[in-house]
Design a protein around this motif. Sequence first.
Motif, PDB file in Angstrom:
ATOM      1  N   PRO A  16       0.825  -1.210   0.000  1.00  0.00           N
ATOM      2  CA  PRO A  16       0.000   0.000   0.000  1.00  0.00           C
ATOM      3  C   PRO A  16       0.856   1.256   0.000  1.00  0.00           C
ATOM      4  CG  PRO A  16       0.061  -0.976   2.190  1.00  0.00           C
ATOM      5  CD  PRO A  16       0.777  -1.932   1.280  1.00  0.00           C
ATOM      6  N   CYS A  17       0.262   2.356  -0.423  1.00  0.00           N
ATOM      7  CA  CYS A  17       1.001   3.618  -0.473  1.00  0.00           C
ATOM      8  C   CYS A  17       1.542   3.970   0.903  1.00  0.00           C
ATOM      9  CB  CYS A  17       0.088   4.723  -0.989  1.00  0.00           C
ATOM     10  SG  CYS A  17       0.864   6.356  -1.022  1.00  0.00           S
ATOM     11  N   GLN A  18       0.668   3.989   1.889  1.00  0.00           N
ATOM     12  CA  GLN A  18       1.114   4.274   3.248  1.00  0.00           C
ATOM     13  C   GLN A  18       0.636   3.193   4.201  1.00  0.00           C
ATOM     14  OE1 GLN A  18      -1.467   7.314   5.647  1.00  0.00           O
ATOM     15  NE2 GLN A  18      -1.237   8.191   3.595  1.00  0.00           N
ATOM     16  N   LEU A  19       1.353   3.053   5.297  1.00  0.00           N
ATOM     17  CA  LEU A  19       0.980   2.074   6.310  1.00  0.00           C
ATOM     18  C   LEU A  19      -0.383   2.425   6.896  1.00  0.00           C
ATOM     19  CD1 LEU A  19       4.445   1.742   7.988  1.00  0.00           C
ATOM     20  CD2 LEU A  19       3.110  -0.216   7.151  1.00  0.00           C
ATOM     21  N   GLU A  20      -1.215   1.389   7.000  1.00  0.00           N
ATOM     22  CA  GLU A  20      -2.518   1.574   7.621  1.00  0.00           C
ATOM     23  C   GLU A  20      -2.573   0.692   8.862  1.00  0.00           C
ATOM     24  OE1 GLU A  20      -5.862   1.782   4.897  1.00  0.00           O
ATOM     25  OE2 GLU A  20      -4.498   2.106   3.201  1.00  0.00           O
ATOM     26  N   GLY A  21      -3.750   0.218   9.240  1.00  0.00           N
ATOM     27  CA  GLY A  21      -3.867  -0.657  10.398  1.00  0.00           C
ATOM     28  C   GLY A  21      -3.256  -2.018  10.121  1.00  0.00           C
ATOM     29  N   HIS A  22      -2.942  -2.741  11.199  1.00  0.00           N
ATOM     30  CA  HIS A  22      -2.236  -4.010  11.033  1.00  0.00           C
ATOM     31  C   HIS A  22      -3.053  -5.001  10.203  1.00  0.00           C
ATOM     32  CE1 HIS A  22       0.555  -7.216  11.700  1.00  0.00           C
ATOM     33  NE2 HIS A  22      -0.360  -7.963  12.278  1.00  0.00           N
ATOM     34  N   GLU A  23      -4.353  -5.014  10.340  1.00  0.00           N
ATOM     35  CA  GLU A  23      -5.160  -5.979   9.589  1.00  0.00           C
ATOM     36  C   GLU A  23      -4.984  -5.784   8.089  1.00  0.00           C
ATOM     37  OE1 GLU A  23      -9.846  -7.374   9.026  1.00  0.00           O
ATOM     38  OE2 GLU A  23      -9.287  -5.945  10.604  1.00  0.00           O
ATOM     39  N   LEU A  24      -5.049  -4.526   7.625  1.00  0.00           N
ATOM     40  CA  LEU A  24      -4.880  -4.279   6.195  1.00  0.00           C
ATOM     41  C   LEU A  24      -3.441  -4.533   5.760  1.00  0.00           C
ATOM     42  CD1 LEU A  24      -6.435  -1.766   3.880  1.00  0.00           C
ATOM     43  CD2 LEU A  24      -3.944  -1.839   3.937  1.00  0.00           C
ATOM     44  N   ASN A  25      -2.485  -4.061   6.540  1.00  0.00           N
ATOM     45  CA  ASN A  25      -1.084  -4.291   6.178  1.00  0.00           C
ATOM     46  C   ASN A  25      -0.803  -5.774   6.019  1.00  0.00           C
ATOM     47  OD1 ASN A  25      -0.710  -1.517   6.525  1.00  0.00           O
ATOM     48  ND2 ASN A  25       0.064  -1.740   8.609  1.00  0.00           N
TER      49      ASN A  25
END
Length: 269
Positions: A16-25
């Motif tokens: 992803p472009c930027q780090l999001e929450g752990h579930e999405l990462n």
Amino acid sequence: MPTLFPADRVFLIAGPCQLEGHELNLRVAEHLARLGERVPGGVVFKASFDKANRSNPGAARGPGLQEGLERLARVKAETGLPVLTDVHLPEQCAPAAEVVDVLQIPAFLCRQTDLLEAAGATGLPVNVKKGQWMHPEGMRGAVRKVRSAAPTATEVAVTERGTFFGYGDLVVDMRAFARLRAACDAPVIFDATHSVQRPGQGAEGASGGAREFIPPLVYAAMAAGADGLFLETHPDPDCAPSDGPNMVPLDRLDDLVLRAVDVWQQVRR
């Protein structure tokens, strides 16, 4: 650690472009780990802890250095993938190097001597993105700065991400891959997703994009001599906090990458 930028096996940097929450990462990273079994040169997970070069002051920037590195460490521990992140300031390089496997220099900062030297001094592999205004041979100096500061021989790659054409579009010169490799003596990566970015052309001055042009550019770059691919991807790009219009939907990623691998292999037989 094995070579992350092999010249004889096509490789992929994606996330992803930027780090999001752990579930999405983790969802994206686990998908990439499965896909990586079919990419000859392997996969590196990428995500930024800070999008420090947004045009709009209120744009989402990400979790910041400390929290971002913690999230990247979790992705690395739970998937086994090497991880990459951008650095924007010289003082970010050393702490980031304690967690990540690759440091990346954003295109807008590719001439910043202190940053390039600080990245090289960590001894980690470094990916330097070519500035949108620069000709291929102009990147020779950036690579030399990284290598001159490295304590030992280190991996350096250069990424083509398009050149400004007018005020709101980018074009990709397919001659650039051979020229970059000759000038920099380094593997060359094609950043297909940022190459279709339309800076300032999105809603309220945000970046727009034309993701429908990603596949033909990817296949052309593979045929023109790129050694690796850089692709930002997201399960729901239209709801991503940044660069959604130019990211590849996660459910379309595998077909795109595997076709690209096939093209890369066909032209090198």
